[in-house]
Design an enzyme around this catalytic site. Structure first.
Site, PDB file in Angstrom:
ATOM      1  N   GLY A 121     -36.055  29.158  -0.931  1.00 57.43           N
ATOM      2  CA  GLY A 121     -35.622  29.890   0.266  1.00 57.43           C
ATOM      3  C   GLY A 121     -34.900  29.075   1.186  1.00 57.43           C
ATOM      4  N   ASP A 161     -41.481  33.988   7.419  1.00 55.38           N
ATOM      5  CA  ASP A 161     -41.905  35.298   7.185  1.00 55.38           C
ATOM      6  C   ASP A 161     -42.800  35.539   6.316  1.00 55.38           C
ATOM      7  OD1 ASP A 161     -40.172  36.085   9.562  1.00 55.38           O
ATOM      8  OD2 ASP A 161     -39.102  37.321   8.321  1.00 55.38           O
ATOM      9  N   GLY A 216     -33.467  30.261   4.218  1.00 56.01           N
ATOM     10  CA  GLY A 216     -33.340  30.759   5.662  1.00 56.01           C
ATOM     11  C   GLY A 216     -33.657  29.981   6.820  1.00 56.01           C
ATOM     12  N   PHE A 217     -34.284  30.402   7.959  1.00 55.06           N
ATOM     13  CA  PHE A 217     -34.720  29.554   9.002  1.00 55.06           C
ATOM     14  C   PHE A 217     -35.642  28.327   8.506  1.00 55.06           C
ATOM     15  CE2 PHE A 217     -33.079  33.091  11.613  1.00 55.06           C
ATOM     16  CZ  PHE A 217     -32.062  32.422  12.258  1.00 55.06           C
ATOM     17  N   GLU A 233     -31.055  47.327  18.692  1.00 55.13           N
ATOM     18  CA  GLU A 233     -29.737  46.570  18.591  1.00 55.13           C
ATOM     19  C   GLU A 233     -28.621  47.355  17.929  1.00 55.13           C
ATOM     20  OE1 GLU A 233     -30.823  42.087  19.366  1.00 55.13           O
ATOM     21  OE2 GLU A 233     -30.772  42.468  17.383  1.00 55.13           O
TER      22      GLU A 233
HETATM   23  C1  LIG Z   1     -32.097  42.434  11.267  1.00 56.50           C
HETATM   24  C2  LIG Z   1     -32.961  41.484  11.773  1.00 56.50           C
HETATM   25  C3  LIG Z   1     -32.827  41.000  13.070  1.00 56.50           C
HETATM   26  C4  LIG Z   1     -33.679  40.033  13.515  1.00 56.50           C
HETATM   27  N1  LIG Z   1     -33.747  39.456  15.085  1.00 56.50           N
HETATM   28  C5  LIG Z   1     -34.202  38.694  15.112  1.00 56.50           C
HETATM   29  C6  LIG Z   1     -34.050  38.172  16.679  1.00 56.50           C
HETATM   30  O1  LIG Z   1     -33.309  38.428  17.220  1.00 56.50           O
HETATM   31  N2  LIG Z   1     -35.031  36.951  17.091  1.00 56.50           N
HETATM   32  C7  LIG Z   1     -35.672  36.304  16.111  1.00 56.50           C
HETATM   33  O2  LIG Z   1     -36.351  35.494  16.525  1.00 56.50           O
HETATM   34  N3  LIG Z   1     -35.976  36.919  14.930  1.00 56.50           N
HETATM   35  C8  LIG Z   1     -35.158  37.991  14.311  1.00 56.50           C
HETATM   36  N4  LIG Z   1     -35.184  38.336  13.248  1.00 56.50           N
HETATM   37  C9  LIG Z   1     -36.512  37.882  12.411  1.00 56.50           C
HETATM   38  C10 LIG Z   1     -36.019  36.262  11.877  1.00 56.50           C
HETATM   39  O3  LIG Z   1     -34.540  36.490  11.249  1.00 56.50           O
HETATM   40  C11 LIG Z   1     -36.764  36.020  10.766  1.00 56.50           C
HETATM   41  O4  LIG Z   1     -38.000  35.965  10.943  1.00 56.50           O
HETATM   42  C12 LIG Z   1     -36.207  34.848   9.842  1.00 56.50           C
HETATM   43  O5  LIG Z   1     -35.089  34.824   9.336  1.00 56.50           O
HETATM   44  C13 LIG Z   1     -37.313  34.257   8.942  1.00 56.50           C
HETATM   45  O6  LIG Z   1     -36.938  33.393   8.501  1.00 56.50           O
HETATM   46  P1  LIG Z   1     -37.411  32.816   6.775  1.00 56.50           P
HETATM   47  O7  LIG Z   1     -36.775  31.638   6.709  1.00 56.50           O
HETATM   48  O8  LIG Z   1     -38.850  32.802   6.654  1.00 56.50           O
HETATM   49  O9  LIG Z   1     -36.672  33.891   5.801  1.00 56.50           O
HETATM   50  P2  LIG Z   1     -35.211  34.459   5.614  1.00 56.50           P
HETATM   51  O10 LIG Z   1     -34.546  34.168   6.934  1.00 56.50           O
HETATM   52  O11 LIG Z   1     -35.507  35.900   5.275  1.00 56.50           O
HETATM   53  O12 LIG Z   1     -34.685  33.276   4.336  1.00 56.50           O
HETATM   54  C14 LIG Z   1     -35.548  33.585   3.279  1.00 56.50           C
HETATM   55  C15 LIG Z   1     -34.701  32.958   2.116  1.00 56.50           C
HETATM   56  O13 LIG Z   1     -35.255  33.140   0.747  1.00 56.50           O
HETATM   57  C16 LIG Z   1     -34.318  33.503  -0.080  1.00 56.50           C
HETATM   58  N5  LIG Z   1     -35.053  34.209  -1.193  1.00 56.50           N
HETATM   59  C17 LIG Z   1     -35.935  35.011  -0.887  1.00 56.50           C
HETATM   60  N6  LIG Z   1     -36.554  35.500  -2.244  1.00 56.50           N
HETATM   61  C18 LIG Z   1     -35.955  34.413  -3.238  1.00 56.50           C
HETATM   62  C19 LIG Z   1     -36.416  34.103  -4.373  1.00 56.50           C
HETATM   63  N7  LIG Z   1     -37.189  34.835  -5.106  1.00 56.50           N
HETATM   64  N8  LIG Z   1     -35.722  33.133  -5.019  1.00 56.50           N
HETATM   65  C20 LIG Z   1     -34.827  32.329  -4.345  1.00 56.50           C
HETATM   66  N9  LIG Z   1     -34.714  32.692  -3.049  1.00 56.50           N
HETATM   67  C21 LIG Z   1     -35.315  33.619  -2.441  1.00 56.50           C
HETATM   68  C22 LIG Z   1     -33.453  34.669   0.663  1.00 56.50           C
HETATM   69  O14 LIG Z   1     -32.098  34.631   0.090  1.00 56.50           O
HETATM   70  C23 LIG Z   1     -33.375  33.726   1.994  1.00 56.50           C
HETATM   71  O15 LIG Z   1     -32.119  32.994   2.007  1.00 56.50           O
HETATM   72  C24 LIG Z   1     -34.589  39.405  12.630  1.00 56.50           C
HETATM   73  C25 LIG Z   1     -34.788  39.997  11.353  1.00 56.50           C
HETATM   74  C26 LIG Z   1     -33.771  40.796  10.704  1.00 56.50           C
HETATM   75  C27 LIG Z   1     -33.902  41.380   9.661  1.00 56.50           C
END
Ligand SMILES: Cc1cc2nc3c(=O)[nH]c(=O)nc-3n(C[C@H](O)[C@H](O)[C@H](O)COP(=O)(O)OP(=O)(O)OC[C@H]3O[C@@H](n4cnc5c(N)ncnc54)[C@H](O)[C@@H]3O)c2cc1C
Length: 438
Positions: A13, A303, A15-16, A173
């Site tokens: 992943g 997340d 993401g952030f 939003e």
């Molecule tokens: C519409 C929206 C608005 C938001 N607004 C805010 C805000 O204003 N402020 C704030 O703090 N937070 C906000 N959030 C929450 C924030 O975006 C998330 O908490 C954050 O992105 C989580 O980061 P992460 O790295 O855990 O997951 P993600 O950012 O979801 O990244 C997960 C990554 O894993 C990859 N992935 C998933 N499954 C697989 C797999 N099986 N194999 C390979 N890759 C995979 C995905 O492609 C993705 O790139 C918002 C969320 C959304 C949906």
């Protein structure tokens, strides 16, 4: 130390959380990192709604993972979808059967929408959790506007009714942004369309919008949205979503071709498919140091994890929690490699904020959540979101698009590039029943 001697960290992943972890580890030559994502880009979820409502271009909020790590020779980026995680063997396996062996696995696969079994919702509503979702929704909104512009009779059939499910930040939003689009951009660009006939419905089970904010903030948000013409339905759920309507729990059926789902999230599918034990929200419970219980070589961050909060419960699914937990996991991994002890994660709460439309935002800043709203909060929102973006180019492009959107009536990139999402059979109204879904 050669690459073969280096310890291998596999991150699932980008993401952030995953990106934060990889960036922190990348400066250490004795660590080899494989970053695996099903997309070749990092997407900035908090701004998806601005792509969906034509304020920003997709390239403003998505950044190629390979270019982020182009100068880091110890980071290898792979495009693959992981379907299995074996914490005993420390391997991850992709849907096409490739396996990666690791010294340490970091699972950072994020969330996916939760439709809570609502009939028709997964088939007929538009979630907003990925770049793909955002471009689909943008094309649906633009497709509706184009079709109603040519045939005004479609308005009587609900063409300009937008139903938004969920009164959290995503719902609020997107509701504010659609209201701005309808009142500013549409009249300036669709001269034959009666924009005043549009209805925007925001539906939520609870008793307030943006529940985690203060009561004063709840009143401010509702006032701003109502002034923009948004109809707020609190204490109300969505019982079913058809291709041509949304049925509310109070029996009201709203004809619509655009139901936007911001109704909740659950852990990414790999949490269930990967065979790991799941806790609340389908997420994976972790120890205070972010490792999986009994598996010191497996970290779960962002997340997808239930990260214990001081005083009980789990930390919220926020970008700041994800980024900080990714960094923290990297530091614990490095400590482990040096034979030092891992530290329990400490979250620094810098506050929460949400944009409610042009010039209107709400923010609770700092650990004490000092509240600001209006233009000042809008500026704070712009600054915080720009600072979180990956890459200077993306920041500059986003600021140019924001400025353009703010000063011009025609707005940002109104590109209908997903013909499939824009296609509507106006005579069809299908709902998939609950029994058919299960
Ligand atoms: C519409 C929206 C608005 C938001 N607004 C805010 C805000 O204003 N402020 C704030 O703090 N937070 C906000 N959030 C929450 C924030 O975006 C998330 O908490 C954050 O992105 C989580 O980061 P992460 O790295 O855990 O997951 P993600 O950012 O979801 O990244 C997960 C990554 O894993 C990859 N992935 C998933 N499954 C697989 C797999 N099986 N194999 C390979 N890759 C995979 C995905 O492609 C993705 O790139 C918002 C969320 C959304 C949906």
């Amino acid at each position: 130390m050669t690459a073969t001697e280096a310890r291998h960290v596999v991150i699932v992943g980008g993401g952030f959380a995953g990106l934060g972890c990889a960036q922190q580890l990348a400066g250490h030559d004795d660590v080899r990192i494989t970053l695996i994502d099903r997309n070749n880009y990092h997407q900035f979820q908090p701004l998806l709604y601005q792509v969906a409502t034509s304020q920003l271009a997709p390239s403003d909020i998505a950044h190629s993972l390979r270019s982020v790590f182009a100068d880091q020779k110890n980071v290898d980026v792979k495009l693959a979808e992981i379907s299995e995680v074996d914490p005993e063997a420390r391997t991850v396996t992709s849907t096409d059967g490739e396996r990666w062996d690791a010294d340490v696995i970091v699972l950072a696969a994020g969330s996916q929408p939760n439709f809570f079994g609502t009939p028709g919702a997964s088939e007929s509503s538009f979630p907003l959790y990925s770049l793909d979702n955002a471009t689909e929704l943008r094309s649906r909104i633009l497709g509706i506007l184009e079709q109603a512009d040519r045939d005004p009779k479609l308005i009587e059939r609900g063409a300009l009714n937008f139903v938004i499910v969920g009164g959290g930040p995503t719902g609020v939003e997107v509701a504010g942004a659609i209201a701005d689009m309808i009142s500013v951009t549409v009249p300036a660009t669709y001269e034959d369309l009666d924009a005043s006939a549009a209805q925007i419905h925001l539906v939520d089970h609870g008793d307030a919008l943006l529940k985690p904010f203060s009561d004063k903030a709840h009143a401010y948000v509702a006032k701003v949205l109502e002034e923009k013409g948004v109809q707020i339905h609190l204490g109300t759920g969505v019982k079913e979503v058809g291709t041509g309507h949304a049925l509310l729990s109070n029996g009201t059926s709203i004809p619509t071709r655009c139901v936007i789902w911001g109704g909740g999230i659950q852990a990414a599918a790999v949490a269930a498919d990967g065979g790991l034990a799941q806790g609340s929200g389908g997420r994976i419970d972790v120890e205070g140091d972010l490792t999986l219980a009994g598996h010191a070589g497996v970290y779960v961050v962002g997340d997808i994890a239930n990260i214990p909060e001081e005083g009980g419960g789990a930390l919220p699914q926020l970008g700041s929690v994800a980024l900080q937990s990714g960094h923290w996991a990297a530091n614990n991994i490095l400590a482990d490699f040096k034979g030092k002890s891992r530290k329990p994660f400490v979250y620094h709460d810098k506050g929460i904020m949400a944009m409610i439309g042009r010039g209107a935002a709400i923010a609770e800043v700092g650990e004490r959540h000092h509240e600001i709203h209006g233009q000042l909060a809008h500026m704070a929102w712009l600054g915080v979101h720009a600072s979180l973006m990956t890459g200077t180019k993306a920041k500059i492009e986003a600021f140019v698009d924001w400025a353009w959107d703010g000063f011009s009536k025609t707005g940002g990139p109104h590109v209908l590039d997903r013909g499939d999402a824009a296609q509507i059979d106006w005579d069809e109204d299908v709902v998939v029943s609950q029994s058919a879904q299960s």
